[in-house]
Scaffold this motif. Structure first.
Motif, PDB file in Angstrom:
ATOM      1  N   MET A   1       0.889  -1.291   0.017  1.00 20.95           N
ATOM      2  CA  MET A   1      -0.118   0.272  -0.039  1.00 20.95           C
ATOM      3  C   MET A   1       0.810   1.323  -0.100  1.00 20.95           C
ATOM      4  O   MET A   1       2.106   1.348   0.468  1.00 20.95           O
ATOM      5  CB  MET A   1      -1.106  -0.022   1.284  1.00 20.95           C
ATOM      6  N   SER A   2       0.266   2.385  -0.553  1.00 19.18           N
ATOM      7  CA  SER A   2       1.031   3.518  -0.412  1.00 19.18           C
ATOM      8  C   SER A   2       1.354   3.853   1.044  1.00 19.18           C
ATOM      9  O   SER A   2       0.745   3.638   1.932  1.00 19.18           O
ATOM     10  CB  SER A   2       0.164   4.645  -1.005  1.00 19.18           C
ATOM     11  N   GLY A   3       2.666   4.339   1.050  1.00 21.97           N
ATOM     12  CA  GLY A   3       3.116   4.715   2.416  1.00 21.97           C
ATOM     13  C   GLY A   3       3.864   3.508   2.912  1.00 21.97           C
ATOM     14  O   GLY A   3       4.335   3.440   3.998  1.00 21.97           O
ATOM     15  N   ALA A   4       3.963   2.414   2.284  1.00 22.03           N
ATOM     16  CA  ALA A   4       4.910   1.083   2.841  1.00 22.03           C
ATOM     17  C   ALA A   4       6.351   1.739   2.920  1.00 22.03           C
ATOM     18  O   ALA A   4       7.024   2.410   2.509  1.00 22.03           O
ATOM     19  CB  ALA A   4       4.892  -0.117   1.481  1.00 22.03           C
ATOM     20  N   ASN A   5       7.027   0.847   4.123  1.00 25.58           N
ATOM     21  CA  ASN A   5       8.409   1.158   4.099  1.00 25.58           C
ATOM     22  C   ASN A   5       9.248   0.265   3.412  1.00 25.58           C
ATOM     23  O   ASN A   5      10.682   0.806   3.543  1.00 25.58           O
ATOM     24  CB  ASN A   5       8.549   0.806   5.666  1.00 25.58           C
ATOM     25  N   HIS A   6       8.859  -0.557   2.977  1.00 26.59           N
ATOM     26  CA  HIS A   6       9.921  -1.560   2.036  1.00 26.59           C
ATOM     27  C   HIS A   6       9.208  -1.989   0.773  1.00 26.59           C
ATOM     28  O   HIS A   6       7.864  -2.264   0.871  1.00 26.59           O
ATOM     29  CB  HIS A   6      10.543  -2.387   2.876  1.00 26.59           C
ATOM     30  N   LEU A   7       9.880  -2.640  -0.079  1.00 22.96           N
ATOM     31  CA  LEU A   7       9.251  -3.506  -1.216  1.00 22.96           C
ATOM     32  C   LEU A   7       8.806  -4.930  -0.587  1.00 22.96           C
ATOM     33  O   LEU A   7       9.270  -5.364   0.693  1.00 22.96           O
ATOM     34  CB  LEU A   7      10.348  -3.972  -2.252  1.00 22.96           C
ATOM     35  N   PRO A   8       7.547  -5.234  -1.084  1.00 21.22           N
ATOM     36  CA  PRO A   8       7.092  -6.529  -0.432  1.00 21.22           C
ATOM     37  C   PRO A   8       8.024  -7.645  -0.494  1.00 21.22           C
ATOM     38  O   PRO A   8       8.939  -7.625  -1.822  1.00 21.22           O
ATOM     39  CB  PRO A   8       5.789  -6.652  -1.191  1.00 21.22           C
ATOM     40  N   GLU A   9       8.083  -8.538   0.165  1.00 18.66           N
ATOM     41  CA  GLU A   9       8.997  -9.877  -0.026  1.00 18.66           C
ATOM     42  C   GLU A   9       8.755 -10.510  -1.498  1.00 18.66           C
ATOM     43  O   GLU A   9       9.651 -11.182  -1.969  1.00 18.66           O
ATOM     44  CB  GLU A   9       8.309 -10.935   1.059  1.00 18.66           C
ATOM     45  N   SER A  10       7.675 -10.413  -1.944  1.00 15.63           N
ATOM     46  CA  SER A  10       7.296 -11.217  -3.140  1.00 15.63           C
ATOM     47  C   SER A  10       8.060 -10.336  -4.164  1.00 15.63           C
ATOM     48  O   SER A  10       8.064 -11.197  -5.338  1.00 15.63           O
ATOM     49  CB  SER A  10       5.759 -10.935  -3.627  1.00 15.63           C
ATOM     50  N   PHE A  11       8.618  -9.337  -4.098  1.00 20.72           N
ATOM     51  CA  PHE A  11       9.397  -8.813  -5.005  1.00 20.72           C
ATOM     52  C   PHE A  11      11.073  -9.012  -5.209  1.00 20.72           C
ATOM     53  O   PHE A  11      11.992  -8.672  -5.796  1.00 20.72           O
ATOM     54  CB  PHE A  11       9.274  -7.214  -5.044  1.00 20.72           C
ATOM     55  N   ARG A  12      11.322 -10.088  -4.243  1.00 21.81           N
ATOM     56  CA  ARG A  12      12.469 -10.631  -4.208  1.00 21.81           C
ATOM     57  C   ARG A  12      13.070 -11.272  -5.440  1.00 21.81           C
ATOM     58  O   ARG A  12      14.440 -11.072  -5.985  1.00 21.81           O
ATOM     59  CB  ARG A  12      12.737 -11.525  -3.216  1.00 21.81           C
ATOM     60  N   GLU A  13      12.325 -11.751  -6.116  1.00 22.75           N
ATOM     61  CA  GLU A  13      12.641 -12.394  -7.417  1.00 22.75           C
ATOM     62  C   GLU A  13      12.675 -11.367  -8.784  1.00 22.75           C
ATOM     63  O   GLU A  13      13.154 -11.791  -9.737  1.00 22.75           O
ATOM     64  CB  GLU A  13      11.785 -13.432  -7.904  1.00 22.75           C
ATOM     65  N   VAL A  14      12.063 -10.374  -8.529  1.00 24.96           N
ATOM     66  CA  VAL A  14      12.159  -9.269  -9.410  1.00 24.96           C
ATOM     67  C   VAL A  14      13.262  -8.699  -9.941  1.00 24.96           C
ATOM     68  O   VAL A  14      14.236  -8.395  -9.241  1.00 24.96           O
ATOM     69  CB  VAL A  14      11.042  -7.884  -9.236  1.00 24.96           C
ATOM     70  N   GLU A  15      13.662  -8.696 -11.248  1.00 19.06           N
ATOM     71  CA  GLU A  15      14.721  -8.218 -12.163  1.00 19.06           C
ATOM     72  C   GLU A  15      14.586  -7.296 -13.250  1.00 19.06           C
ATOM     73  O   GLU A  15      15.183  -6.518 -13.534  1.00 19.06           O
ATOM     74  CB  GLU A  15      15.257  -9.648 -12.864  1.00 19.06           C
ATOM     75  N   ILE A  16      13.182  -7.374 -13.510  1.00 16.93           N
ATOM     76  CA  ILE A  16      12.691  -6.159 -14.554  1.00 16.93           C
ATOM     77  C   ILE A  16      11.620  -5.391 -14.206  1.00 16.93           C
ATOM     78  O   ILE A  16      10.636  -6.299 -13.717  1.00 16.93           O
ATOM     79  CB  ILE A  16      12.388  -7.101 -15.977  1.00 16.93           C
ATOM     80  N   PHE A  17      11.438  -4.298 -14.386  1.00 18.74           N
ATOM     81  CA  PHE A  17      10.401  -3.320 -14.208  1.00 18.74           C
ATOM     82  C   PHE A  17       9.935  -2.866 -15.567  1.00 18.74           C
ATOM     83  O   PHE A  17      10.627  -2.323 -16.418  1.00 18.74           O
ATOM     84  CB  PHE A  17      10.571  -2.190 -13.406  1.00 18.74           C
ATOM     85  N   LEU A  18       8.777  -3.052 -15.847  1.00 17.50           N
ATOM     86  CA  LEU A  18       8.090  -2.831 -16.987  1.00 17.50           C
ATOM     87  C   LEU A  18       6.984  -1.534 -16.815  1.00 17.50           C
ATOM     88  O   LEU A  18       6.040  -1.967 -16.186  1.00 17.50           O
ATOM     89  CB  LEU A  18       7.204  -4.131 -17.556  1.00 17.50           C
ATOM     90  N   PHE A  19       7.323  -0.515 -17.349  1.00 19.70           N
ATOM     91  CA  PHE A  19       6.346   0.642 -17.027  1.00 19.70           C
ATOM     92  C   PHE A  19       5.588   0.993 -18.063  1.00 19.70           C
ATOM     93  O   PHE A  19       5.596   1.037 -19.349  1.00 19.70           O
ATOM     94  CB  PHE A  19       7.345   1.910 -16.961  1.00 19.70           C
TER      95      PHE A  19
END
Length: 427
Positions: free
Chosen positions: A1-19
Protein backbone atom coordinates in the motif's frame (compact mmCIF):
# COMPACT_ATOMS: atom_id res chain seq x y z
CA UNK A 1 0.00 0.00 0.00
CA UNK A 2 1.06 3.63 -0.45
CA UNK A 3 3.23 4.61 2.48
CA UNK A 4 4.90 1.17 2.63
CA UNK A 5 8.33 1.17 4.26
CA UNK A 6 9.88 -1.43 1.96
CA UNK A 7 9.24 -3.53 -1.10
CA UNK A 8 7.05 -6.56 -0.42
CA UNK A 9 8.84 -9.87 0.04
CA UNK A 10 7.21 -11.08 -3.20
CA UNK A 11 9.48 -8.68 -5.13
CA UNK A 12 12.63 -10.56 -4.11
CA UNK A 13 12.68 -12.39 -7.48
CA UNK A 14 12.01 -9.29 -9.59
CA UNK A 15 14.74 -8.37 -12.10
CA UNK A 16 12.77 -6.26 -14.58
CA UNK A 17 10.32 -3.39 -14.18
CA UNK A 18 7.95 -2.80 -17.12
CA UNK A 19 6.44 0.68 -17.11
CA UNK A 20 3.16 1.79 -18.56
CA UNK A 21 3.62 5.41 -19.65
CA UNK A 22 0.50 7.56 -19.36
CA UNK A 23 -0.22 8.32 -15.75
CA UNK A 24 3.10 6.71 -14.76
CA UNK A 25 5.88 8.54 -16.61
CA UNK A 26 4.00 10.74 -19.07
CA UNK A 27 1.00 12.96 -18.46
CA UNK A 28 -2.35 11.98 -19.97
CA UNK A 29 -3.65 15.53 -20.12
CA UNK A 30 -2.74 15.98 -23.80
CA UNK A 31 -4.55 12.75 -24.63
CA UNK A 32 -7.63 13.83 -22.69
CA UNK A 33 -7.56 17.14 -24.55
CA UNK A 34 -7.35 15.23 -27.86
CA UNK A 35 -10.35 13.13 -26.82
CA UNK A 36 -12.30 16.25 -25.88
CA UNK A 37 -11.47 17.96 -29.17
CA UNK A 38 -12.42 14.86 -31.17
CA UNK A 39 -15.82 14.79 -29.47
CA UNK A 40 -16.34 18.49 -30.14
CA UNK A 41 -15.31 18.07 -33.78
CA UNK A 42 -17.84 15.27 -34.41
CA UNK A 43 -20.69 17.02 -32.60
CA UNK A 44 -20.04 20.65 -33.58
CA UNK A 45 -17.96 20.93 -36.77
CA UNK A 46 -19.83 22.10 -39.90
CA UNK A 47 -18.11 19.20 -41.68
CA UNK A 48 -19.99 16.78 -39.39
CA UNK A 49 -23.06 17.29 -37.17
CA UNK A 50 -22.62 21.00 -36.43
CA UNK A 51 -25.03 20.87 -33.47
CA UNK A 52 -23.88 23.79 -31.35
CA UNK A 53 -25.90 26.62 -32.94
CA UNK A 54 -24.76 29.40 -30.61
CA UNK A 55 -21.16 28.75 -31.73
CA UNK A 56 -21.97 27.43 -35.18
CA UNK A 57 -20.12 28.74 -38.23
CA UNK A 58 -20.71 27.43 -41.72
CA UNK A 59 -17.05 28.21 -42.51
CA UNK A 60 -14.83 25.29 -41.40
CA UNK A 61 -11.69 27.41 -41.06
CA UNK A 62 -13.41 29.68 -38.54
CA UNK A 63 -14.56 26.69 -36.49
CA UNK A 64 -11.18 24.92 -36.49
CA UNK A 65 -9.16 28.00 -35.63
CA UNK A 66 -11.49 28.62 -32.71
CA UNK A 67 -11.17 24.99 -31.57
CA UNK A 68 -7.37 24.94 -31.89
CA UNK A 69 -7.02 28.03 -29.67
CA UNK A 70 -9.32 26.85 -26.86
CA UNK A 71 -8.29 26.50 -23.25
CA UNK A 72 -8.37 23.07 -21.59
CA UNK A 73 -11.76 23.51 -19.93
CA UNK A 74 -13.29 24.36 -23.31
CA UNK A 75 -11.58 21.45 -25.07
CA UNK A 76 -13.24 19.09 -22.62
CA UNK A 77 -16.70 20.61 -22.89
CA UNK A 78 -18.32 17.13 -23.15
CA UNK A 79 -15.70 15.18 -21.19
CA UNK A 80 -15.66 15.38 -17.41
CA UNK A 81 -12.89 14.09 -15.15
CA UNK A 82 -15.47 11.94 -13.35
CA UNK A 83 -16.41 10.22 -16.62
CA UNK A 84 -12.74 9.51 -17.37
CA UNK A 85 -12.23 7.97 -13.93
CA UNK A 86 -15.39 5.86 -14.13
CA UNK A 87 -14.51 4.54 -17.59
CA UNK A 88 -10.95 3.66 -16.62
CA UNK A 89 -12.34 1.85 -13.57
CA UNK A 90 -14.16 -0.35 -16.11
CA UNK A 91 -10.81 -1.27 -17.68
CA UNK A 92 -11.13 0.73 -20.91
CA UNK A 93 -7.63 2.13 -21.19
CA UNK A 94 -7.25 3.78 -24.61
CA UNK A 95 -8.04 7.47 -24.90
CA UNK A 96 -9.38 7.26 -28.45
CA UNK A 97 -11.82 4.67 -27.13
CA UNK A 98 -12.73 7.18 -24.43
CA UNK A 99 -13.70 9.62 -27.19
CA UNK A 100 -15.58 6.89 -29.08
CA UNK A 101 -17.71 5.96 -26.03
CA UNK A 102 -18.78 9.57 -25.44
CA UNK A 103 -19.53 10.07 -29.14
CA UNK A 104 -21.47 6.78 -29.12
CA UNK A 105 -23.64 7.86 -26.20
CA UNK A 106 -24.59 11.12 -27.91
CA UNK A 107 -25.14 9.53 -31.34
CA UNK A 108 -27.11 6.66 -29.87
CA UNK A 109 -29.50 9.12 -28.25
CA UNK A 110 -29.74 11.25 -31.40
CA UNK A 111 -30.38 8.37 -33.82
CA UNK A 112 -31.64 5.48 -31.68
CA UNK A 113 -35.30 6.09 -32.50
CA UNK A 114 -34.47 6.35 -36.20
CA UNK A 115 -32.74 2.97 -36.09
CA UNK A 116 -35.78 1.55 -34.34
CA UNK A 117 -38.10 2.95 -37.04
CA UNK A 118 -35.92 1.35 -39.68
CA UNK A 119 -36.12 -2.06 -38.00
CA UNK A 120 -39.90 -1.81 -37.66
CA UNK A 121 -40.61 -0.47 -41.15
CA UNK A 122 -38.43 -2.93 -43.06
CA UNK A 123 -38.86 -1.95 -46.70
CA UNK A 124 -40.87 1.15 -45.81
CA UNK A 125 -39.93 4.51 -47.28
CA UNK A 126 -38.32 7.16 -45.12
CA UNK A 127 -39.81 10.59 -44.87
CA UNK A 128 -37.24 13.08 -46.17
CA UNK A 129 -38.13 15.39 -43.30
CA UNK A 130 -37.04 12.69 -40.85
CA UNK A 131 -33.99 11.08 -42.44
CA UNK A 132 -31.63 12.07 -45.27
CA UNK A 133 -32.72 9.74 -48.10
CA UNK A 134 -29.24 8.50 -49.02
CA UNK A 135 -28.56 7.66 -45.38
CA UNK A 136 -31.83 5.74 -45.12
CA UNK A 137 -30.96 3.65 -48.18
CA UNK A 138 -27.49 2.99 -46.82
CA UNK A 139 -28.90 1.90 -43.45
CA UNK A 140 -31.52 -0.32 -45.09
CA UNK A 141 -28.81 -2.10 -47.07
CA UNK A 142 -26.59 -2.46 -44.01
CA UNK A 143 -29.49 -3.92 -42.04
CA UNK A 144 -30.46 -6.39 -44.78
CA UNK A 145 -26.91 -7.63 -45.13
CA UNK A 146 -26.24 -7.78 -41.38
CA UNK A 147 -23.54 -5.12 -41.60
CA UNK A 148 -24.74 -2.85 -38.82
CA UNK A 149 -21.12 -2.09 -37.91
CA UNK A 150 -21.05 0.02 -41.11
CA UNK A 151 -24.23 1.99 -40.33
CA UNK A 152 -22.44 5.08 -39.06
CA UNK A 153 -20.03 6.74 -41.45
CA UNK A 154 -18.34 10.02 -40.82
CA UNK A 155 -19.10 11.33 -44.31
CA UNK A 156 -22.85 11.03 -43.65
CA UNK A 157 -22.87 13.20 -40.54
CA UNK A 158 -23.01 16.52 -42.43
CA UNK A 159 -26.30 15.50 -44.09
CA UNK A 160 -27.67 14.59 -40.67
CA UNK A 161 -26.42 17.89 -39.27
CA UNK A 162 -28.23 19.91 -41.94
CA UNK A 163 -31.48 18.08 -41.23
CA UNK A 164 -31.20 18.30 -37.44
CA UNK A 165 -30.38 22.02 -37.47
CA UNK A 166 -33.46 22.64 -39.61
CA UNK A 167 -35.45 20.93 -36.84
CA UNK A 168 -33.68 23.06 -34.18
CA UNK A 169 -32.01 20.02 -32.61
CA UNK A 170 -29.04 21.00 -30.45
CA UNK A 171 -26.55 19.13 -28.32
CA UNK A 172 -25.39 20.34 -24.92
CA UNK A 173 -22.97 18.85 -22.40
CA UNK A 174 -24.36 16.40 -19.87
CA UNK A 175 -22.54 17.09 -16.66
CA UNK A 176 -23.82 13.84 -15.14
CA UNK A 177 -22.85 11.72 -18.14
CA UNK A 178 -20.76 9.44 -15.93
CA UNK A 179 -23.95 8.28 -14.22
CA UNK A 180 -25.01 6.58 -17.46
CA UNK A 181 -22.06 4.24 -17.02
CA UNK A 182 -23.69 3.21 -13.74
CA UNK A 183 -27.34 3.22 -14.82
CA UNK A 184 -27.19 2.02 -18.44
CA UNK A 185 -24.12 -0.22 -18.65
CA UNK A 186 -24.13 -3.70 -17.13
CA UNK A 187 -21.94 -3.63 -13.99
CA UNK A 188 -19.93 -6.69 -15.05
CA UNK A 189 -19.03 -5.31 -18.48
CA UNK A 190 -15.44 -4.12 -18.75
CA UNK A 191 -12.66 -3.48 -21.23
CA UNK A 192 -13.54 -3.44 -24.91
CA UNK A 193 -16.94 -4.98 -24.19
CA UNK A 194 -17.91 -1.43 -23.12
CA UNK A 195 -17.96 -0.49 -26.83
CA UNK A 196 -20.53 -3.19 -27.57
CA UNK A 197 -22.53 -2.11 -24.53
CA UNK A 198 -23.30 1.13 -26.40
CA UNK A 199 -25.51 -0.96 -28.69
CA UNK A 200 -27.53 -2.32 -25.77
CA UNK A 201 -28.67 1.21 -24.95
CA UNK A 202 -30.41 1.60 -28.33
CA UNK A 203 -34.24 1.49 -28.16
CA UNK A 204 -34.35 -1.25 -30.82
CA UNK A 205 -32.24 -3.61 -28.74
CA UNK A 206 -34.05 -2.79 -25.51
CA UNK A 207 -37.53 -3.31 -26.95
CA UNK A 208 -36.76 -6.25 -29.24
CA UNK A 209 -34.08 -8.30 -27.48
CA UNK A 210 -35.28 -11.46 -29.27
CA UNK A 211 -34.46 -10.01 -32.70
CA UNK A 212 -31.03 -9.81 -34.28
CA UNK A 213 -29.40 -6.90 -32.44
CA UNK A 214 -28.59 -3.63 -34.16
CA UNK A 215 -24.87 -3.07 -33.53
CA UNK A 216 -23.52 0.10 -35.14
CA UNK A 217 -21.00 0.69 -32.33
CA UNK A 218 -18.08 -1.70 -32.17
CA UNK A 219 -14.39 -2.19 -32.74
CA UNK A 220 -13.22 -2.76 -35.39
CA UNK A 221 -15.58 -0.76 -37.61
CA UNK A 222 -15.18 2.03 -40.17
CA UNK A 223 -16.61 4.62 -37.79
CA UNK A 224 -14.31 3.56 -34.93
CA UNK A 225 -11.30 3.91 -37.25
CA UNK A 226 -12.49 7.30 -38.50
CA UNK A 227 -12.83 8.57 -34.91
CA UNK A 228 -9.39 7.18 -34.05
CA UNK A 229 -7.84 9.08 -36.97
CA UNK A 230 -9.48 12.35 -35.92
CA UNK A 231 -8.07 11.79 -32.43
CA UNK A 232 -4.60 11.18 -33.88
CA UNK A 233 -4.80 14.36 -35.96
CA UNK A 234 -5.44 16.43 -32.83
CA UNK A 235 -2.78 14.70 -30.78
CA UNK A 236 0.00 14.45 -33.39
CA UNK A 237 -0.66 17.58 -35.40
CA UNK A 238 -0.77 17.81 -39.16
CA UNK A 239 2.97 17.39 -39.87
CA UNK A 240 3.64 14.38 -37.62
CA UNK A 241 0.32 12.77 -38.59
CA UNK A 242 1.31 12.84 -42.27
CA UNK A 243 4.78 11.47 -41.48
CA UNK A 244 3.33 8.51 -39.55
CA UNK A 245 0.24 7.69 -41.61
CA UNK A 246 1.46 8.71 -45.06
CA UNK A 247 -1.52 10.93 -45.82
CA UNK A 248 -2.50 14.48 -44.94
CA UNK A 249 -4.69 15.26 -41.96
CA UNK A 250 -8.22 16.47 -42.62
CA UNK A 251 -9.35 20.00 -41.97
CA UNK A 252 -7.35 22.14 -39.56
CA UNK A 253 -5.45 23.85 -38.15
CA UNK A 254 -4.41 21.06 -35.78
CA UNK A 255 -1.00 22.02 -34.37
CA UNK A 256 -0.52 18.85 -32.30
CA UNK A 257 -0.86 18.39 -28.54
CA UNK A 258 2.14 16.06 -28.38
CA UNK A 259 4.47 19.04 -28.67
CA UNK A 260 3.30 20.44 -25.33
CA UNK A 261 3.89 17.21 -23.41
CA UNK A 262 6.11 16.90 -20.36
CA UNK A 263 6.78 14.14 -17.81
CA UNK A 264 4.36 13.90 -14.92
CA UNK A 265 7.04 14.66 -12.33
CA UNK A 266 9.13 16.96 -14.51
CA UNK A 267 12.34 15.93 -16.26
CA UNK A 268 14.85 16.18 -13.34
CA UNK A 269 12.74 14.24 -10.84
CA UNK A 270 11.78 11.59 -13.41
CA UNK A 271 15.45 11.11 -14.33
CA UNK A 272 16.40 10.67 -10.68
CA UNK A 273 13.68 8.06 -10.17
CA UNK A 274 14.56 6.00 -13.25
CA UNK A 275 18.28 6.29 -12.52
CA UNK A 276 17.80 5.03 -8.97
CA UNK A 277 15.82 1.99 -10.16
CA UNK A 278 18.34 1.20 -12.92
CA UNK A 279 21.34 1.68 -10.60
CA UNK A 280 19.79 -0.72 -8.12
CA UNK A 281 20.40 -3.41 -10.76
CA UNK A 282 17.01 -3.62 -12.45
CA UNK A 283 16.32 -3.69 -16.19
CA UNK A 284 13.66 -1.20 -17.31
CA UNK A 285 11.16 -1.69 -20.12
CA UNK A 286 8.13 0.05 -21.63
CA UNK A 287 4.66 -1.44 -22.14
CA UNK A 288 2.29 1.28 -23.30
CA UNK A 289 -0.92 1.77 -25.20
CA UNK A 290 0.81 4.48 -27.23
CA UNK A 291 2.12 3.79 -30.74
CA UNK A 292 5.94 3.77 -30.83
CA UNK A 293 6.46 7.30 -32.27
CA UNK A 294 4.24 8.78 -29.56
CA UNK A 295 6.45 7.48 -26.77
CA UNK A 296 9.89 7.35 -28.40
CA UNK A 297 9.67 10.99 -29.53
CA UNK A 298 9.03 12.52 -26.09
CA UNK A 299 11.42 10.14 -24.29
CA UNK A 300 14.20 11.18 -26.66
CA UNK A 301 13.35 14.88 -26.28
CA UNK A 302 13.47 14.56 -22.49
CA UNK A 303 16.69 12.50 -22.43
CA UNK A 304 14.94 9.49 -20.86
CA UNK A 305 14.99 6.89 -23.63
CA UNK A 306 18.37 5.37 -22.72
CA UNK A 307 17.10 4.31 -19.29
CA UNK A 308 15.05 1.60 -21.03
CA UNK A 309 16.26 -1.61 -22.64
CA UNK A 310 15.90 -1.09 -26.40
CA UNK A 311 14.48 -4.61 -26.86
CA UNK A 312 11.81 -4.18 -24.21
CA UNK A 313 9.46 -1.68 -25.88
CA UNK A 314 5.88 -2.93 -26.06
CA UNK A 315 3.74 -0.37 -27.94
CA UNK A 316 0.27 -0.17 -29.45
CA UNK A 317 1.45 -0.61 -33.02
CA UNK A 318 2.95 -3.96 -32.01
CA UNK A 319 -0.43 -4.96 -30.58
CA UNK A 320 -2.17 -3.94 -33.82
CA UNK A 321 0.38 -5.89 -35.87
CA UNK A 322 -0.21 -8.98 -33.72
CA UNK A 323 -4.00 -8.67 -34.09
CA UNK A 324 -3.64 -8.40 -37.87
CA UNK A 325 -1.31 -11.40 -37.90
CA UNK A 326 -3.74 -13.68 -36.10
CA UNK A 327 -6.74 -12.23 -37.99
CA UNK A 328 -5.11 -13.62 -41.13
CA UNK A 329 -5.36 -17.00 -39.40
CA UNK A 330 -9.09 -16.57 -38.85
CA UNK A 331 -8.87 -15.46 -35.20
CA UNK A 332 -10.34 -12.28 -33.73
CA UNK A 333 -8.44 -11.98 -30.43
CA UNK A 334 -8.40 -8.50 -28.85
CA UNK A 335 -4.89 -8.09 -27.45
CA UNK A 336 -5.07 -4.60 -25.94
CA UNK A 337 -5.21 -4.26 -22.16
CA UNK A 338 -6.66 -5.78 -20.04
CA UNK A 339 -5.20 -8.66 -22.07
CA UNK A 340 -1.57 -9.06 -20.89
CA UNK A 341 -0.11 -9.23 -24.42
CA UNK A 342 1.61 -5.81 -24.27
CA UNK A 343 3.48 -6.74 -21.07
CA UNK A 344 4.34 -10.18 -22.43
CA UNK A 345 5.66 -8.64 -25.65
CA UNK A 346 8.02 -6.40 -23.66
CA UNK A 347 9.08 -9.19 -21.29
CA UNK A 348 9.57 -11.89 -23.94
CA UNK A 349 10.88 -9.82 -26.89
CA UNK A 350 12.00 -12.82 -28.96
CA UNK A 351 8.79 -14.87 -28.66
CA UNK A 352 6.35 -15.12 -31.57
CA UNK A 353 2.83 -13.73 -31.44
CA UNK A 354 1.27 -17.19 -31.21
CA UNK A 355 3.64 -18.20 -28.43
CA UNK A 356 2.63 -15.14 -26.41
CA UNK A 357 -1.03 -16.00 -26.91
CA UNK A 358 -0.98 -19.78 -26.49
CA UNK A 359 2.17 -20.86 -24.63
CA UNK A 360 1.23 -21.18 -20.95
CA UNK A 361 4.88 -21.27 -19.93
CA UNK A 362 5.20 -17.70 -21.23
CA UNK A 363 1.80 -16.45 -20.04
CA UNK A 364 2.02 -17.62 -16.43
CA UNK A 365 4.30 -17.21 -13.42
CA UNK A 366 6.33 -14.26 -14.71
CA UNK A 367 7.35 -13.47 -11.16
CA UNK A 368 10.77 -12.11 -12.03
CA UNK A 369 9.19 -9.03 -13.61
CA UNK A 370 6.92 -6.34 -12.20
CA UNK A 371 4.59 -4.08 -14.14
CA UNK A 372 4.02 -0.48 -13.07
CA UNK A 373 0.67 1.00 -14.08
CA UNK A 374 -1.97 3.48 -13.00
CA UNK A 375 -5.26 1.75 -13.93
CA UNK A 376 -7.16 -1.37 -13.05
CA UNK A 377 -6.60 -2.57 -16.63
CA UNK A 378 -2.85 -2.55 -15.97
CA UNK A 379 -3.29 -4.52 -12.76
CA UNK A 380 -5.69 -7.03 -14.31
CA UNK A 381 -3.33 -7.54 -17.25
CA UNK A 382 -0.28 -7.95 -15.04
CA UNK A 383 -1.94 -10.39 -12.64
CA UNK A 384 -3.39 -12.42 -15.53
CA UNK A 385 0.15 -13.31 -16.63
CA UNK A 386 1.68 -13.76 -13.18
CA UNK A 387 3.67 -10.51 -13.04
CA UNK A 388 4.19 -8.65 -9.80
CA UNK A 389 2.05 -5.52 -9.92
CA UNK A 390 2.71 -1.95 -8.79
CA UNK A 391 -0.08 0.63 -8.96
CA UNK A 392 0.77 4.33 -8.91
CA UNK A 393 -1.75 7.00 -7.91
CA UNK A 394 -0.26 9.63 -10.21
CA UNK A 395 -2.63 8.89 -13.12
CA UNK A 396 -6.02 10.29 -13.98
CA UNK A 397 -7.82 8.05 -11.50
CA UNK A 398 -5.56 9.10 -8.66
CA UNK A 399 -7.22 9.36 -5.29
CA UNK A 400 -10.70 9.22 -6.90
CA UNK A 401 -9.94 5.81 -8.35
CA UNK A 402 -8.03 4.40 -5.39
CA UNK A 403 -10.94 2.24 -4.26
CA UNK A 404 -11.07 0.50 -7.66
CA UNK A 405 -7.29 0.10 -7.68
CA UNK A 406 -7.34 -1.46 -4.21
CA UNK A 407 -10.11 -3.83 -5.31
CA UNK A 408 -7.84 -4.98 -8.17
CA UNK A 409 -5.37 -6.07 -5.45
CA UNK A 410 -1.98 -4.99 -6.78
CA UNK A 411 1.07 -6.19 -4.85
CA UNK A 412 2.08 -2.61 -4.07
CA UNK A 413 0.48 0.84 -4.25
CA UNK A 414 2.70 3.94 -4.33
CA UNK A 415 2.05 7.59 -5.01
CA UNK A 416 4.33 7.73 -8.05
CA UNK A 417 7.52 6.27 -9.53
CA UNK A 418 9.63 8.49 -7.28
CA UNK A 419 8.19 6.79 -4.21
CA UNK A 420 8.82 3.42 -5.89
CA UNK A 421 12.48 4.43 -6.46
CA UNK A 422 12.81 5.43 -2.80
CA UNK A 423 11.52 2.02 -1.68
CA UNK A 424 13.89 0.24 -4.06
CA UNK A 425 16.86 2.28 -2.80
CA UNK A 426 16.20 1.31 0.83
CA UNK A 427 18.44 -1.47 2.20
Amino acid sequence: MSGANHLPESFREVEIFLFDCDGVITSEEGYFDAAGLTIREILESPLYLGLSPQDYSVVPEVFYRRLASMQRIERRKYLSREFIVRLKARGLNSNWDLAFVVIGIYLGDLFGETLQALMESGEGKANEEQVPPDVWEFWLKAGKEGRWNEAFRIDQLAAWGNLLREKSVTVTPRHELHLQLVDDFHPDVRGYDILNELNHRLPTNRQHPDQAPVEPFCKPSPFWTECQMLFQEWYLGETLFEEIYGRPAGFGPKPGLIHAEEPLLGIPKTKRALEAIRDAGYTLGIATGRPAPEIVTPLEEWGLKDFFDAERFGTHDRVEAAEEEIAAMGRQDVLSKPDPFIFLRAFHPKASTLELIEDKSLRENNHNAAIVGDTVADIWAGKAAGFRTVAVLSGASGVLGRKQIEEAQPDLIVQDIYELAELIAKP
